[in-house]
Write a protein that holds these residues in place. Sequence first.
Motif, PDB file in Angstrom:
ATOM      1  N   GLY A  94       0.837  -1.205   0.000  1.00 32.51           N
ATOM      2  CA  GLY A  94       0.000   0.000   0.000  1.00 32.51           C
ATOM      3  C   GLY A  94       0.866   1.247   0.000  1.00 32.51           C
ATOM      4  N   GLY A  95       2.010   1.142   0.679  1.00 33.40           N
ATOM      5  CA  GLY A  95       2.925   2.271   0.738  1.00 33.40           C
ATOM      6  C   GLY A  95       3.646   2.502  -0.580  1.00 33.40           C
ATOM      7  N   LEU A  96       3.527   1.540  -1.497  1.00 30.60           N
ATOM      8  CA  LEU A  96       4.172   1.706  -2.805  1.00 30.60           C
ATOM      9  C   LEU A  96       3.203   2.221  -3.858  1.00 30.60           C
ATOM     10  CD1 LEU A  96       6.311  -1.566  -2.886  1.00 30.60           C
ATOM     11  CD2 LEU A  96       7.187   0.756  -2.716  1.00 30.60           C
ATOM     12  N   LYS A  97       1.925   2.347  -3.460  1.00 29.33           N
ATOM     13  CA  LYS A  97       0.922   2.777  -4.433  1.00 29.33           C
ATOM     14  C   LYS A  97       0.826   4.296  -4.479  1.00 29.33           C
ATOM     15  CE  LYS A  97      -1.892  -1.356  -3.732  1.00 29.33           C
ATOM     16  NZ  LYS A  97      -3.089  -1.903  -3.059  1.00 29.33           N
ATOM     17  N   SER A  98       0.295   4.779  -5.575  1.00 29.25           N
ATOM     18  CA  SER A  98       0.038   6.211  -5.673  1.00 29.25           C
ATOM     19  C   SER A  98      -1.251   6.506  -4.903  1.00 29.25           C
ATOM     20  CB  SER A  98      -0.139   6.628  -7.126  1.00 29.25           C
ATOM     21  OG  SER A  98      -1.308   6.026  -7.634  1.00 29.25           O
ATOM     22  N   THR A  99      -1.487   7.781  -4.635  1.00 27.01           N
ATOM     23  CA  THR A  99      -2.684   8.145  -3.871  1.00 27.01           C
ATOM     24  C   THR A  99      -3.944   7.627  -4.561  1.00 27.01           C
ATOM     25  OG1 THR A  99      -1.479  10.146  -3.327  1.00 27.01           O
ATOM     26  CG2 THR A  99      -3.775  10.078  -2.683  1.00 27.01           C
ATOM     27  N   GLN A 100      -4.014   7.796  -5.874  1.00 24.33           N
ATOM     28  CA  GLN A 100      -5.208   7.348  -6.593  1.00 24.33           C
ATOM     29  C   GLN A 100      -5.372   5.842  -6.508  1.00 24.33           C
ATOM     30  OE1 GLN A 100      -2.906   9.354  -7.670  1.00 24.33           O
ATOM     31  NE2 GLN A 100      -3.612  10.853  -9.179  1.00 24.33           N
ATOM     32  N   GLU A 101      -4.252   5.127  -6.648  1.00 29.91           N
ATOM     33  CA  GLU A 101      -4.348   3.677  -6.651  1.00 29.91           C
ATOM     34  C   GLU A 101      -4.728   3.154  -5.265  1.00 29.91           C
ATOM     35  OE1 GLU A 101      -0.943   1.657  -8.289  1.00 29.91           O
ATOM     36  OE2 GLU A 101      -1.882  -0.297  -7.961  1.00 29.91           O
ATOM     37  N   ALA A 102      -4.239   3.850  -4.215  1.00 33.37           N
ATOM     38  CA  ALA A 102      -4.525   3.395  -2.857  1.00 33.37           C
ATOM     39  C   ALA A 102      -6.010   3.480  -2.531  1.00 33.37           C
ATOM     40  CB  ALA A 102      -3.718   4.204  -1.845  1.00 33.37           C
ATOM     41  N   ILE A 103      -6.707   4.476  -3.118  1.00 30.38           N
ATOM     42  CA  ILE A 103      -8.128   4.610  -2.807  1.00 30.38           C
ATOM     43  C   ILE A 103      -8.989   4.211  -4.000  1.00 30.38           C
ATOM     44  CG2 ILE A 103      -7.792   6.350  -1.018  1.00 30.38           C
ATOM     45  CD1 ILE A 103      -8.643   8.437  -3.103  1.00 30.38           C
ATOM     46  N   GLN A 104      -8.455   3.276  -4.780  1.00 25.75           N
ATOM     47  CA  GLN A 104      -9.172   2.816  -5.949  1.00 25.75           C
ATOM     48  C   GLN A 104     -10.107   1.676  -5.539  1.00 25.75           C
ATOM     49  OE1 GLN A 104      -6.524   1.921  -9.220  1.00 25.75           O
ATOM     50  NE2 GLN A 104      -7.772   0.128  -9.707  1.00 25.75           N
ATOM     51  N   SER A 105     -11.271   1.618  -6.161  1.00 27.97           N
ATOM     52  CA  SER A 105     -12.180   0.510  -5.866  1.00 27.97           C
ATOM     53  C   SER A 105     -12.449  -0.254  -7.167  1.00 27.97           C
ATOM     54  CB  SER A 105     -13.500   1.048  -5.303  1.00 27.97           C
ATOM     55  OG  SER A 105     -14.392  -0.006  -5.122  1.00 27.97           O
ATOM     56  N   PRO A 106     -12.291  -1.548  -7.210  1.00 26.09           N
ATOM     57  CA  PRO A 106     -11.777  -2.417  -6.154  1.00 26.09           C
ATOM     58  C   PRO A 106     -10.274  -2.207  -5.933  1.00 26.09           C
ATOM     59  CG  PRO A 106     -12.083  -3.671  -8.180  1.00 26.09           C
ATOM     60  CD  PRO A 106     -12.626  -2.309  -8.436  1.00 26.09           C
ATOM     61  N   LEU A 138       4.576   1.564  -9.541  1.00 22.67           N
ATOM     62  CA  LEU A 138       5.373   1.663  -8.319  1.00 22.67           C
ATOM     63  C   LEU A 138       5.641   3.129  -7.952  1.00 22.67           C
ATOM     64  CD1 LEU A 138       8.001  -1.194  -8.447  1.00 22.67           C
ATOM     65  CD2 LEU A 138       6.004  -0.970  -6.968  1.00 22.67           C
ATOM     66  N   HIS A 139       5.306   3.474  -6.704  1.00 29.47           N
ATOM     67  CA  HIS A 139       5.595   4.817  -6.218  1.00 29.47           C
ATOM     68  C   HIS A 139       6.391   4.735  -4.937  1.00 29.47           C
ATOM     69  CE1 HIS A 139       3.195   7.729  -8.632  1.00 29.47           C
ATOM     70  NE2 HIS A 139       2.684   6.598  -9.073  1.00 29.47           N
ATOM     71  N   PRO A 140       7.656   4.338  -5.034  1.00 33.25           N
ATOM     72  CA  PRO A 140       8.443   4.243  -3.792  1.00 33.25           C
ATOM     73  C   PRO A 140       8.582   5.602  -3.114  1.00 33.25           C
ATOM     74  CG  PRO A 140       9.749   3.607  -5.730  1.00 33.25           C
ATOM     75  CD  PRO A 140       8.438   4.054  -6.233  1.00 33.25           C
ATOM     76  N   SER A 141       8.297   6.651  -3.876  1.00 36.10           N
ATOM     77  CA  SER A 141       8.433   8.000  -3.305  1.00 36.10           C
ATOM     78  C   SER A 141       7.434   8.214  -2.173  1.00 36.10           C
ATOM     79  CB  SER A 141       8.218   9.044  -4.390  1.00 36.10           C
ATOM     80  OG  SER A 141       6.917   8.916  -4.914  1.00 36.10           O
ATOM     81  N   THR A 142       6.354   7.383  -2.145  1.00 38.76           N
ATOM     82  CA  THR A 142       5.409   7.514  -1.036  1.00 38.76           C
ATOM     83  C   THR A 142       6.127   7.356   0.297  1.00 38.76           C
ATOM     84  OG1 THR A 142       3.835   6.431  -2.481  1.00 38.76           O
ATOM     85  CG2 THR A 142       3.167   6.722  -0.209  1.00 38.76           C
ATOM     86  N   TYR A 143       7.065   6.402   0.313  1.00 34.78           N
ATOM     87  CA  TYR A 143       7.802   6.176   1.557  1.00 34.78           C
ATOM     88  C   TYR A 143       8.616   7.400   1.945  1.00 34.78           C
ATOM     89  CZ  TYR A 143       6.627   1.275   2.164  1.00 34.78           C
ATOM     90  OH  TYR A 143       5.950   0.118   2.414  1.00 34.78           O
ATOM     91  N   VAL A 148      -3.390  13.590   6.093  1.00 38.95           N
ATOM     92  CA  VAL A 148      -2.353  12.919   5.314  1.00 38.95           C
ATOM     93  C   VAL A 148      -3.055  11.914   4.406  1.00 38.95           C
ATOM     94  CG1 VAL A 148      -0.409  11.326   5.464  1.00 38.95           C
ATOM     95  CG2 VAL A 148      -0.599  13.208   7.081  1.00 38.95           C
ATOM     96  N   SER A 149      -2.615  11.801   3.167  1.00 41.75           N
ATOM     97  CA  SER A 149      -3.337  10.894   2.268  1.00 41.75           C
ATOM     98  C   SER A 149      -3.080   9.442   2.668  1.00 41.75           C
ATOM     99  CB  SER A 149      -2.930  11.141   0.820  1.00 41.75           C
ATOM    100  OG  SER A 149      -1.548  10.992   0.696  1.00 41.75           O
ATOM    101  N   GLU A 150      -4.051   8.594   2.296  1.00 46.07           N
ATOM    102  CA  GLU A 150      -4.084   7.197   2.756  1.00 46.07           C
ATOM    103  C   GLU A 150      -2.791   6.434   2.497  1.00 46.07           C
ATOM    104  OE1 GLU A 150      -6.044   4.976   4.964  1.00 46.07           O
ATOM    105  OE2 GLU A 150      -7.724   5.625   3.730  1.00 46.07           O
ATOM    106  N   ASN A 151      -2.242   6.577   1.284  1.00 46.47           N
ATOM    107  CA  ASN A 151      -1.033   5.805   0.964  1.00 46.47           C
ATOM    108  C   ASN A 151       0.170   6.246   1.789  1.00 46.47           C
ATOM    109  OD1 ASN A 151      -1.070   8.221  -0.424  1.00 46.47           O
ATOM    110  ND2 ASN A 151       0.180   7.456  -2.112  1.00 46.47           N
ATOM    111  N   VAL A 152       0.243   7.544   2.093  1.00 50.07           N
ATOM    112  CA  VAL A 152       1.345   8.050   2.916  1.00 50.07           C
ATOM    113  C   VAL A 152       1.222   7.516   4.340  1.00 50.07           C
ATOM    114  CG1 VAL A 152       2.363  10.152   3.901  1.00 50.07           C
ATOM    115  CG2 VAL A 152       1.649  10.113   1.514  1.00 50.07           C
ATOM    116  N   LEU A 153      -0.020   7.507   4.844  1.00 46.79           N
ATOM    117  CA  LEU A 153      -0.266   7.003   6.196  1.00 46.79           C
ATOM    118  C   LEU A 153       0.110   5.527   6.284  1.00 46.79           C
ATOM    119  CD1 LEU A 153      -1.379   7.768   8.942  1.00 46.79           C
ATOM    120  CD2 LEU A 153      -3.664   7.189   8.123  1.00 46.79           C
ATOM    121  N   ILE A 154      -0.246   4.767   5.246  1.00 48.45           N
ATOM    122  CA  ILE A 154       0.070   3.340   5.255  1.00 48.45           C
ATOM    123  C   ILE A 154       1.584   3.130   5.184  1.00 48.45           C
ATOM    124  CG2 ILE A 154      -0.144   1.212   3.910  1.00 48.45           C
ATOM    125  CD1 ILE A 154      -2.989   2.186   3.215  1.00 48.45           C
TER     126      ILE A 154
END
Lengths: 298, 297
Positions: free
Chosen positions: A53-65, A73-78, A260-266
Amino acid sequence: MASATVDSATRTLISQVQLNRRHGKAIYWTVLTVVLVVFSLVFIGPLYFMVTGGLKSTQEAIQSPPTLYPHHLHPSTYSTAWGELNLAQLLENTLLYAFGALAFQLVFDVAAAYALSKLRPIFGNAILGMMLATLMIPATVLVVPQYLTVLNLPIVHLNLLNSPWAIWLPSVTSAFNIFLLKRFFDSIPQDLLDAAAIDGAGPVRTLCSIVLPMSRPILAVVSIFAMVNVWKDFLWPLLAEPDPTKQTLNAGIYSLSQGVSENVLIAASAISAVPTIIFFLIFQRNILSGLTAGSLKG
Amino acid sequence: MSRSGGSALLRETRRNLTAHAFLIGAVLCFALFSWYPMIREFITSFQKVRGGQTTWVGWHNLNQIVHDPSFGVAWRNTGEFTLLALVFGYAMPFFVAVVLNELRHAKGYLRVVVYLPVMLPPVASLVMFQYFYNPQYGLFNDILHSLHLPTSTWLQNPSLAMLCVVIASTWMNMGSAVLIYLAALQGIPGELYEAAELDGAGLLRRIWHVTIPQTRLILSLMLLLQIVSTMQVFVEPFVLTGGQGVNNSTTTIVYLIYQYAFNFQNYGAASALGLVLLLVLAVFSALYVRVSRAAEQ
């Protein structure tokens, strides 16, 4: 964990004979497979989602499904998490509090347990009794008066809020650790200590050169749980260290999680979990045996 | 005679002084952070604390908390959490331990895996569960959706919220119970199962007549321990739902204490409520001590 043979295996609920039958074998392997799959999914699965989850972009982290793996890959989230939530500072604080609490507990609790077990002073049993009585008081009940105490220490009128002392000193009041240590010291033969005394060793020498080297297993258990407690504690550091730059990882991530956006929090959660996972994998033998040795023997 | 008596007394005094010197650090910490707060909890519950000024208000605080509509709600929620946590967190670890104890392979792996969540910082686990429970993009709804089952709003549904909190809490904590039960199960002599089997007892009857009676002591101690610890639940609802949840659906007693003390700065009411919780838990703590004493004999 080699597969057990008939003679070496101690008999459990289901006998080896029953397991060796064709029918038994089929059931055994089915159960084993189901348990392995279910346990891995249930207990490792969330960790997998935490790390990916921490490697996803903000959009991908809150994507459904939700995506099963990060498609981009967004390692920059970390690194964002590291910077935005000031994780370096929180990690440094947590380490400072954990090692400090460990040092204070090792010095004060070991000394106290040694005095109660071997030096047997007057009122020793009364003091031990009063320490053990605190085990009966639910921890949460004391949070409010403890907070008021830290706010304005009686007699000396110091305010310990936002200082590491507010974590270190209360950590010493672990009656359970003192009890564990005392019980272990009790099992060290008095003859050894008497021999040391005849050789002219004072109590400090005796403690350092005879008692402590013999007590390695219990010291390991006490140390591990001292560290883990600081790492896992939430309410007390949240109250005692309200300054965001003074908080622990656990409390700090909570305080800073708003906005803080979901992916950053994760990603931040994953970072805060990594040290404990590594610590656990290194010390798992001590932790697992310490858990069963220390619990419910009271 | 009198000289040796005098030196014995001196020696005795010296020994006592040394011993108390060893004790002083721990005793001071206990005095400051355990014993004094215990007394203070009691005193503060009869006081009003305002900006360093304290005034005696007698039973006013107790009166106030009992008549607060949240009081009943918080006890109901705490009771609900404790009951659900017993179903999940008490029965399930025992069942899991019984199954694990029969397995001859991958035991080490399974023990590590089941204990891993216990080691994690609770907030990290709870952040994940909050993500999974999310009604829009959470994993749980996605699983239900793919099974063509109706989805849910989970934590935002007042009648489900507490169950969601219990599930997260069970995931986080069940590892330690499993390992304690496993240790207890390993202490059961194999001959008992042997004898039961020769008497024609099937699997379930062996569990009922051998496993459970042999672990009864640990089972009853864990029951009391769990009641005492689950009635103090705080971090799970606090992180997952902000404490109250929709329509106060996850307000627990400890959250209420927190709210009185740190949102309203009403330390008197917070202490009074703490004292009430202490009295309720004292019953279970006393039982625990009695059972564990009996166990030692």
